[in-house]
Design an enzyme around this catalytic site. Structure first.
Site, PDB file in Angstrom:
ATOM      1  N   TRP A 122       0.806  -1.229   0.000  1.00 48.32           N
ATOM      2  CA  TRP A 122       0.000   0.000   0.000  1.00 48.32           C
ATOM      3  C   TRP A 122       0.840   1.281   0.000  1.00 48.32           C
ATOM      4  O   TRP A 122       0.435   2.300   0.547  1.00 48.32           O
ATOM      5  CB  TRP A 122      -0.962   0.005   1.195  1.00 48.32           C
ATOM      6  CG  TRP A 122      -1.649  -1.293   1.388  1.00 48.32           C
ATOM      7  CD1 TRP A 122      -2.608  -1.856   0.578  1.00 48.32           C
ATOM      8  CD2 TRP A 122      -1.436  -2.242   2.443  1.00 48.32           C
ATOM      9  NE1 TRP A 122      -2.998  -3.078   1.069  1.00 48.32           N
ATOM     10  CE2 TRP A 122      -2.300  -3.349   2.225  1.00 48.32           C
ATOM     11  CE3 TRP A 122      -0.613  -2.273   3.568  1.00 48.32           C
ATOM     12  CZ2 TRP A 122      -2.349  -4.451   3.045  1.00 48.32           C
ATOM     13  CZ3 TRP A 122      -0.661  -3.377   4.403  1.00 48.32           C
ATOM     14  CH2 TRP A 122      -1.515  -4.439   4.141  1.00 48.32           C
ATOM     15  N   HIS A 123       2.006   1.241  -0.658  1.00 48.50           N
ATOM     16  CA  HIS A 123       2.864   2.419  -0.714  1.00 48.50           C
ATOM     17  C   HIS A 123       2.918   2.997  -2.132  1.00 48.50           C
ATOM     18  O   HIS A 123       3.950   3.493  -2.566  1.00 48.50           O
ATOM     19  CB  HIS A 123       4.272   2.071  -0.220  1.00 48.50           C
ATOM     20  CG  HIS A 123       4.325   1.690   1.221  1.00 48.50           C
ATOM     21  ND1 HIS A 123       5.458   1.166   1.823  1.00 48.50           N
ATOM     22  CD2 HIS A 123       3.387   1.754   2.192  1.00 48.50           C
ATOM     23  CE1 HIS A 123       5.201   0.919   3.105  1.00 48.50           C
ATOM     24  NE2 HIS A 123       3.949   1.260   3.350  1.00 48.50           N
ATOM     25  N   TYR A 124       1.801   2.943  -2.856  1.00 44.81           N
ATOM     26  CA  TYR A 124       1.764   3.485  -4.204  1.00 44.81           C
ATOM     27  C   TYR A 124       1.846   5.014  -4.163  1.00 44.81           C
ATOM     28  O   TYR A 124       1.491   5.651  -3.165  1.00 44.81           O
ATOM     29  CB  TYR A 124       0.502   3.023  -4.940  1.00 44.81           C
ATOM     30  CG  TYR A 124      -0.777   3.173  -4.164  1.00 44.81           C
ATOM     31  CD1 TYR A 124      -1.474   4.378  -4.138  1.00 44.81           C
ATOM     32  CD2 TYR A 124      -1.308   2.098  -3.445  1.00 44.81           C
ATOM     33  CE1 TYR A 124      -2.650   4.517  -3.435  1.00 44.81           C
ATOM     34  CE2 TYR A 124      -2.483   2.231  -2.727  1.00 44.81           C
ATOM     35  CZ  TYR A 124      -3.148   3.440  -2.732  1.00 44.81           C
ATOM     36  OH  TYR A 124      -4.310   3.579  -2.018  1.00 44.81           O
ATOM     37  N   HIS A 125       2.328   5.591  -5.245  1.00 47.50           N
ATOM     38  CA  HIS A 125       2.588   7.022  -5.279  1.00 47.50           C
ATOM     39  C   HIS A 125       2.658   7.491  -6.736  1.00 47.50           C
ATOM     40  O   HIS A 125       2.662   6.686  -7.657  1.00 47.50           O
ATOM     41  CB  HIS A 125       3.904   7.346  -4.556  1.00 47.50           C
ATOM     42  CG  HIS A 125       5.052   6.500  -5.005  1.00 47.50           C
ATOM     43  ND1 HIS A 125       5.260   5.219  -4.533  1.00 47.50           N
ATOM     44  CD2 HIS A 125       6.048   6.723  -5.918  1.00 47.50           C
ATOM     45  CE1 HIS A 125       6.332   4.700  -5.107  1.00 47.50           C
ATOM     46  NE2 HIS A 125       6.824   5.576  -5.960  1.00 47.50           N
TER      47      HIS A 125
END
Length: 581
Positions: A515-518
């Site tokens: 859940w570390h999308y950017h």
């Protein structure tokens, strides 16, 4: 574009997590913040004009709103509800339930990338800090320098967050084993307890206190000026309203709907410094820019969206840190733990761990780890094969497995700063629907090379003497547990880690998200160095969509800092250097 079958797959997978389980007890006293109101309470009288309208009460939006409200009127619009009184958010043992909930009131909204990886975006006041694993670790000095941030103000903004919601963890046995295993395997030095991003092994901070109670970015609103701050819940912004009469489009306000579906319009004061600020995250902010008419003109024309500004870069450059996890069976049940220990390697790989989900309950088969199928993936089934039939087969077979198959913990490896990039596009013009997102995991060969290194590093760690104390020492029992774990669809180390092609395939087949999308609103392409949207006036983006890479080992510390930092910087520009102290 995600099909209806894909959306149904999300619901089935998430339902598996709560099947047979009971919701953890709610807090005895529900905390009610006196500034929180439902969106239907909004009145669009002439007096209802604001210096700042912030869209998204999440990880960045809450500290940003609290800071700006010290001197100016702020309207904070959050599409979700309150985190207070929701035990699935506030209690650590319910972490998996908060992620798996698919009800309309859920704090999380699932989406499937076109890669076939199931992911989650926050839908609650406090944003991702309400549904994440709680790990708190700052960005590296090189990240701060590359961002062009004022180091002095950064070093004032991190502690502002930390004093209010960050704690040192009570290190769980599984986390202690990882700590010792990392050092024994050569991932040294051990740097102790630190928020700083340092090569080697460390214990980071957490937003869970000693009682396992979660503290979130929503708590930071208490630092705001109650006379200037207005927070509306279930306020879903449809689009930004522009004044297009002048030389360049100028943000004038926003249009949003309340919990009953009624539309409202909130307006900025007619002042040069007044602004709409998007803090809706890496999915929400580019989506709102596109829905508001800022994007590629051909894409917007197909959806009949009125063009405000042609910018082909909106939604481009999306990236997600790929994660692969290994499950290790143990002789005895291990205590539940989220992320506490991390190994920071010079190869651009982070090593972390989790353990003990559901082992004390009758629903052990339903939630045994943060990367298990129930909260996001059919973990050992390749992404393109994660179908409805696979989900049904998984649910059926899992119920027949003994408890021992789920006894153990996970070791995770995550790629830092993946070079593989994708994009975000609208499926339709309904803001409640997820856009189409592609991350292109491992499309860049260097990302795959680093994954191989990460898997081999995990193999070194689990073969240390420290892990030998936890895992099964009887060869027959170990083989039996490993076989059951395969049936339980839990990742295991590839049989031939010396075979690079085999490990590469394992990486592709078992990829999940942490859940570390950017990305999607990159600096220099969509926003300038002050995060003002290029080509228009009175509009900024302040969140992780502006990042070229995810900061540190977990982005929440830096995203909260960014909200405080930008709030203080804006105040200083308007009022002088002492502002925002």
């Amino acid at each position: 574009m995600v099909s209806k079958e894909g959306e149904l797959l999300v619901k089935i997978l998430m339902f598996l997590s709560i099947l047979g389980s009971t919701q953890g007890r709610r807090d005895a006293v529900e905390v009610r913040h006196r500034r929180l109101r439902e969106a239907s309470s909004f009145s669009s009288t002439p007096a209802a004009e604001y210096d700042y309208i912030i869209v998204g009460g999440g990880t960045a939006g809450c500290p940003l709103a609290a800071t700006l409200s010290q001197n100016y009127s702020v309207l904070l619009l959050e599409r979700g509800g309150s985190p207070y009184g929701n035990g699935n958010i506030t209690r650590m043992q319910n972490f998996h339930i908060g992620l798996a909930d698919t009800s309309p009131a859920s704090p999380s909204q699932s989406f499937i990338s076109t890669d076939g990886v199931i992911n989650t975006r926050a839908r609650v006041l406090g944003g991702g800090t309400c549904i994440n694993a709680g790990f708190y670790s700052r960005a590296s000095p090189s990240f701060v320098k590359a961002a062009g941030w004022d180091e002095e103000l950064v070093n004032e903004s991190y502690p502002w967050v930390e004093r209010r919601i960050v704690y040192w963890p009570d290190v769980a046995p599984w986390q202690a084993a990882l700590r010792d295993g990392l050092v024994e395997a050569g991932f040294s030095p051990f740097n102790g307890y630190t928020y700083d991003h340092i090569y080697g092994t460390k214990i980071g901070g957490t937003i869970f206190d000693k009682d396992g109670f979660r503290h979130t970015a929503a708590d930071l609103l208490a630092a705001g000026n109650p006379e200037n701050l207005r927070v509306l819940l279930h306020a879903t912004v449809q689009k930004i309203v522009f004044d297009t009469k002048g030389r360049r489009p100028k943000a004038a306000g926003v249009r949003f709907k309340d919990e009953n579906g009624k539309l409202h319009r909130a307006l900025l004061k007619n002042a040069r410094h007044s602004e709409v600020i998007l803090s809706s995250g890496a999915i929400g902010s580019p989506q709102l820019l596109l829905l508001s008419g800022i994007g590629h003109k051909k894409h917007l024309k197909k959806l009949d969206v009125r063009l405000v500004l042609h910018n082909p870069h909106v939604g481009k450059g999306m990236s997600d840190n790929p994660l692969n996890s290994i499950f290790m069976p143990t002789r005895k049940p291990v205590r539940q733990s989220l992320i506490q220990t991390v190994g920071i390697t010079k190869k651009g790989v982070f090593i972390e761990a989790s353990s003990g989900f559901g082992q004390s309950s009758d629903s052990i088969r339903c939630h045994h780890g943060i990367m298990s199928a129930e909260i996001g993936q059919l973990s050992t089934i390749p992404p393109k094969q994660r179908s409805l039939e696979a989900a049904k087969r998984y649910a059926r077979d899992k119920q027949n497995l003994p408890r021992e198959a789920f006894q153990g913990g996970f070791i995770l490896e995550k790629i830092d700063g993946p070079l593989s990039r994708g994009r975000l596009r609208l499926n339709d013009t309904d803001v409640d629907n997820n856009p189409s997102v592609t991350f292109n995991y491992f499309s860049h060969p260097y990302d795959l090379k680093r994954c191989v290194y990460g898997i081999r590093s995990i193999e070194e760690i689990v073969r240390t003497k420290r892990f030998a104390r936890l895992t099964v020492d009887d060869a027959y029992t170990m083989r039996m547990l490993l076989n059951m774990s395969v049936q339980a669809n839990v990742n295991l180390i590839p049989k031939h880690t010396n075979d690079t092609a085999s490990v590469e395939q394992f990486c592709r087949d078992s990829v999940t998200t942490i859940w570390h999308y950017h990305g999607g609103c990159h600096v220099g392409k969509v926003v300038d160095g002050e995060y003002r949207v290029l080509g228009v006036s009175r509009l900024r983006v302040v969140d992780g969509s502006t990042f070229d890479r995810s900061p540190g080992t977990n982005p929440q510390a830096t995203v909260m800092m960014m909200g405080r930092y930008m709030g203080a910087k804006i105040l200083r520009k308007r009022l002088g250097r002492a502002a925002g102290a």
